[in-house]
Design a protein around this motif. Structure first.
Motif, PDB file in Angstrom:
ATOM      1  N   CYS A  70       0.761  -1.254   0.060  1.00  0.00           N
ATOM      2  CA  CYS A  70      -0.072  -0.013   0.016  1.00  0.00           C
ATOM      3  C   CYS A  70       0.803   1.329  -0.139  1.00  0.00           C
ATOM      4  CB  CYS A  70      -1.045  -0.140   1.009  1.00  0.00           C
ATOM      5  SG  CYS A  70      -0.296  -0.049   2.764  1.00  0.00           S
ATOM      6  N   VAL A  75      -4.212   4.536   0.306  1.00  0.00           N
ATOM      7  CA  VAL A  75      -4.990   4.237   1.430  1.00  0.00           C
ATOM      8  C   VAL A  75      -5.924   5.557   1.484  1.00  0.00           C
ATOM      9  CG1 VAL A  75      -3.200   3.071   2.664  1.00  0.00           C
ATOM     10  CG2 VAL A  75      -3.348   5.775   3.055  1.00  0.00           C
ATOM     11  N   LEU A  81      -9.407   0.051   6.332  1.00  0.00           N
ATOM     12  CA  LEU A  81      -7.931  -0.133   6.309  1.00  0.00           C
ATOM     13  C   LEU A  81      -7.627  -1.236   7.050  1.00  0.00           C
ATOM     14  CD1 LEU A  81      -6.365   3.469   6.169  1.00  0.00           C
ATOM     15  CD2 LEU A  81      -6.717   2.181   4.392  1.00  0.00           C
ATOM     16  N   SER A  85      -1.872  -1.175   8.333  1.00  0.00           N
ATOM     17  CA  SER A  85      -1.392  -0.372   7.387  1.00  0.00           C
ATOM     18  C   SER A  85      -0.493   0.593   7.803  1.00  0.00           C
ATOM     19  CB  SER A  85      -2.694   0.045   6.749  1.00  0.00           C
ATOM     20  OG  SER A  85      -3.439   0.780   7.682  1.00  0.00           O
TER      21      SER A  85
END
Length: 473
Positions: A70, A75, A81, A85
């Protein structure tokens, strides 16, 4: 990522190494098939914990490769999420800074493209990143770069795959795609596709149909047809159903080889008809005495396939067509010459009219006495050509305007009195040969009831006529 199938703990590349995600696996397999030397999961000097950090790939003396799961931009587009992350983005930033300090070129692959936009966009992204560093990857269409070696099937043979299919209610090769995609790919990599398919067909009492990659050559199938005396498609299909051909012979020639049956059996295209003179010579050899005899004669197979089915048709027939007597060979030489002259005249007329714009073509046709569509029909081929013109509707309406139509009762009465048509029967008898009467609709009462009663009243005749009224009704 786990739910979408892009991240798994059971992914093994062609190189036999384990990978954390399909996006990473694809890069590994593509490097492998491109014969580019690489190190998988190289150790980095980046010290985060007691356990050494690792990169994704390293091309010795060339560059490092990271498949990032990512990015900060990525994002922002997501409402939900994963809990890892935030920590991942921090780790990514540290890795990028590390490569920059070490002076190592970095190929950054964004796995988000695979998840959000699909496989093809992801491949295009990877390819472009390599091009930017002057590196060339092989054509992915020629290799199973999406393939992950299924642990269960690494050493399997035919019987193992069949046992697995029966244990998991897999009845056909295609069902492996739904139940075990990696096994499906492994079957083909091992070259067992045909054997597995045929075996499953036998176990399920089905007739096996060859796939496009397993078909026999079309020349071999032709040789079989010659040996069996097959000239008709129905004969071929019957022989196929009876099992007279090997298993890798297709049922449909057109679908499997893209070749029409006629072309397959005659080695010529169906549109490759004989020229006019050759066709006439062939037909005349049968000594047909009439059109009916010609049409009743069986024309399937052999050289009849090179004679147009409707030789006299304006569309699809012979442009040189004259008449049936000439075609069948039972008219005199003088009549043939006259017909030939007529064809040449018609061809000249068609060519002249075809090159004119709408208004000029209308004027030209009117001078020839062809001032409406019904008269044009007498010259069949010219009429057919004109109907194919993009301006046909306009041309036809301009010709029709030659005889302006009557729109009121008073106009109709004036014309009927002038032509002395006091009864409907008089009007019908004279109308076809009288342009003046053609201006009136064939059923005058559409203009208003009692047209002929008014005409008769004007000249002093009885206004009631039972015969006329019944014919109008």
């Amino acid at each position: 990522m786990v739910d979408s199938g892009k991240w798994s703990n059971q992914l093994y590349g062609i190189d036999g190494r384990k990978y954390a995600s399909r996006s990473e696996l694809i890069v590994a397999n593509w490097l492998h098939y491109s014969k580019i030397e690489y190190i998988s999961h190289p150790k980095l000097k980046l010290k985060e914990t007691s356990k050494p950090s690792r990169g994704d790939f390293q091309l010795p003396m060339v560059a490092n490769i990271e498949v990032f799961m990512c990015s900060k931009d990525g994002v922002k587009l997501r409402t939900r999420l994963p809990d890892w992350s935030e920590g991942y983005l921090i780790k990514r930033q540290k890795k990028e800074l590390y490569y920059k300090k070490e002076g190592l070129p970095l190929i950054a692959i964004e796995a988000e493209i695979y998840r959000q936009h699909g496989y093809k966009r992801y491949l295009s992204h990877i390819q472009q990143e390599f091009i930017n560093l002057g590196l060339e990857l092989c054509d992915p269409a020629n290799f199973p770069i999406e393939y992950s070696q299924h642990q269960l099937g690494l050493k399997w043979g035919l019987e193992d795959f069949i046992d697995y299919a029966q244990a998991n209610n897999i009845n056909s090769l295609s069902q492996f795609l739904d139940v075990a995609q990696d096994l499906y790919k492994l079957i083909h990599i091992k070259g067992l596709g045909k054997q597995v398919r045929v075996k499953l067909d036998q176990l399920n009492d089905r007739r096996s149909i060859a796939s496009s990659k397993e078909l026999r050559s079309i020349e071999d199938v032709k040789a079989d047809c010659l040996r069996l005396g097959i000239i008709e498609r129905s004969q071929y299909e019957h022989a196929h159903q009876k099992g007279l051909f090997p298993i890798d012979t297709p049922y449909s020639i057109l679908q499997s080889y893209g070749v029409p049956w006629f072309e397959f059996i005659n080695n010529r295209k169906i549109d490759d008809f004989w020229a006019w003179e050759t066709a006439k010579q062939f037909v005349r050899s049968y000594n047909f005495q009439s059109k009916t005899e010609f049409e009743k004669h069986p024309k399937k197979g052999g050289e009849w396939g090179f004679i147009r089915k409707s030789p006299a048709a304006p569309s699809g027939g012979y442009p040189e067509w004259t008449n049936w007597g000439d075609f069948l060979g039972n008219v005199s030489h003088e009549e043939q010459q006259a017909n030939k002259d007529k064809v040449e005249s018609n061809n000249k007329l068609i060519a002249e009219v075809g090159s004119l714009d709408t208004a000029t073509a209308v004027t030209y046709l009117k001078k020839l006495g062809l001032e409406n569509a019904s008269k044009l029909k007498a010259i069949t081929r010219l009429y057919s050509q004109l109907r194919n013109r993009p301006d046909w509707i306009k041309l036809r309406d301009m010709l029709a305007a030659r005889i302006p139509k009557v729109k009121t009762i008073s106009e109709a009465i004036e014309i009927l009195l002038f032509e002395k048509c006091f009864y409907f029967s008089d009007f019908i008898a004279k109308r076809d040969s009288n342009p003046n009467l053609q201006r009136i609709p064939k059923h005058p009462d559409r203009l208003g009831k009692g047209v002929f009663e008014l005409v008769r009243k004007t000249v002093g005749l009885p206004t009631h006529d039972a015969k006329t009224r019944s014919s109008l009704r």
